[in-house]
Design an enzyme around this catalytic site. Sequence first.
Site, short mmCIF file in Angstrom:
data_model
loop_
_atom_site.label_atom_id
_atom_site.label_comp_id
_atom_site.label_asym_id
_atom_site.label_seq_id
_atom_site.Cartn_x
_atom_site.Cartn_y
_atom_site.Cartn_z
N ARG A 1 0.76 -1.19 -0.02
CA ARG A 1 0.07 0.05 -0.06
C ARG A 1 0.84 1.10 -0.06
NH1 ARG A 1 -5.08 1.19 3.40
NH2 ARG A 1 -4.08 0.50 5.12
N ASP A 2 2.13 1.45 0.02
CA ASP A 2 2.95 2.23 0.26
C ASP A 2 4.11 2.32 -0.29
OD1 ASP A 2 2.94 5.02 0.66
OD2 ASP A 2 3.76 4.80 2.81
N ILE A 3 4.36 1.68 -1.59
CA ILE A 3 5.56 1.55 -2.19
C ILE A 3 6.09 2.84 -2.91
CG2 ILE A 3 6.54 0.40 -4.25
CD1 ILE A 3 6.26 -1.54 -1.99
#
Length: 246
Positions: free
Chosen positions: A50-52
Site C-alpha cells: 500500500r505504500d511502495i
Amino acid sequence: MENNSLARALFGAEKSVPILDWATRQKICIGLARGLAFLHEESTLKIVHRDIKAANVLLDGDLNAKISDFGLAKLNEEENTHISTRIAGTRGYMAPEYALWGHLTDKADIYSFGVVALEIVSGKNNSSRKPENECVCLLDRAFALQQKGSLMEIVDPKLGSEFNRDEAERMIKVAILCTNASPTLRPIMSAVASMLEGQTIIPEVISDASMDEDYLNFKSLRDCHKQMQKQILSGSEAPNFHQMGQ
C-alpha cells in the site's frame, strides 16, 4: 541500512549520497520487482504493501533493494477480490482506482512500482512540485514522450551515455505498462521481473477504451485531490493520505 533509501540516493544532494550507475539501477529495480512478487505471489501470507515509494526502498551495503515500512500493509486473504479498507498512501504513487474509489488489490502496488521504476530510470521525483514542460508529473511526461516516440528522453542526464539502452527502454516500457489506468491491464509482479530481465516480451501498452476519458485525465486526478483537501479542511470524512506533503 548502510546506504539509507532509494529516495536519498536518487534525489538527495549530499556528497555522501551513493552514485547509482546504470547497472546498480537495473539491479535495484529488478530486486524491488522480485520482492513484490514474493509478497504478492509466493509468501504464505499474501500482502499488499500500500505504500511502495522510493523512500520505502532501503539500500544495503551492496546497494541491494529492501522493501520497508509495512505500517499500511494489508493481508490479501481472498484472491480476485478487492480489500475493503480506508484509503491511505502517499500522493504521487497511489493507483487511481484506489485513490478515487478505495478499490485495493495487489495491482495498486504494481502501479506504485511503475512510478518508482520511472524514478529510477529518470532520477526525478514523480511527486515534484515543479511541473516540467506543462506535464503534471513524471508519469505524465512519460506518457507524453511515448506519444512522441521519444521515450529515451526521460533517461537521467547524469548517466550521460553510460547506460544500457535496451535495459533502459525495457524499464520505461514496463513502468508505463504497470501504471496503466486500468488495473486489469497491469501485469503481475513475477511477469514484471521477467520483462525487466529480458526473458519475456513486453506487450504493447494499451488503454481500456471502455473507460471514461476523464478517468484517464490527470486534471481529474488533480481536481479529486483538491476536493479531498477541502473535505479535510472542513472536517468532513475524507481519505487519510499518509505523508500527504511528500
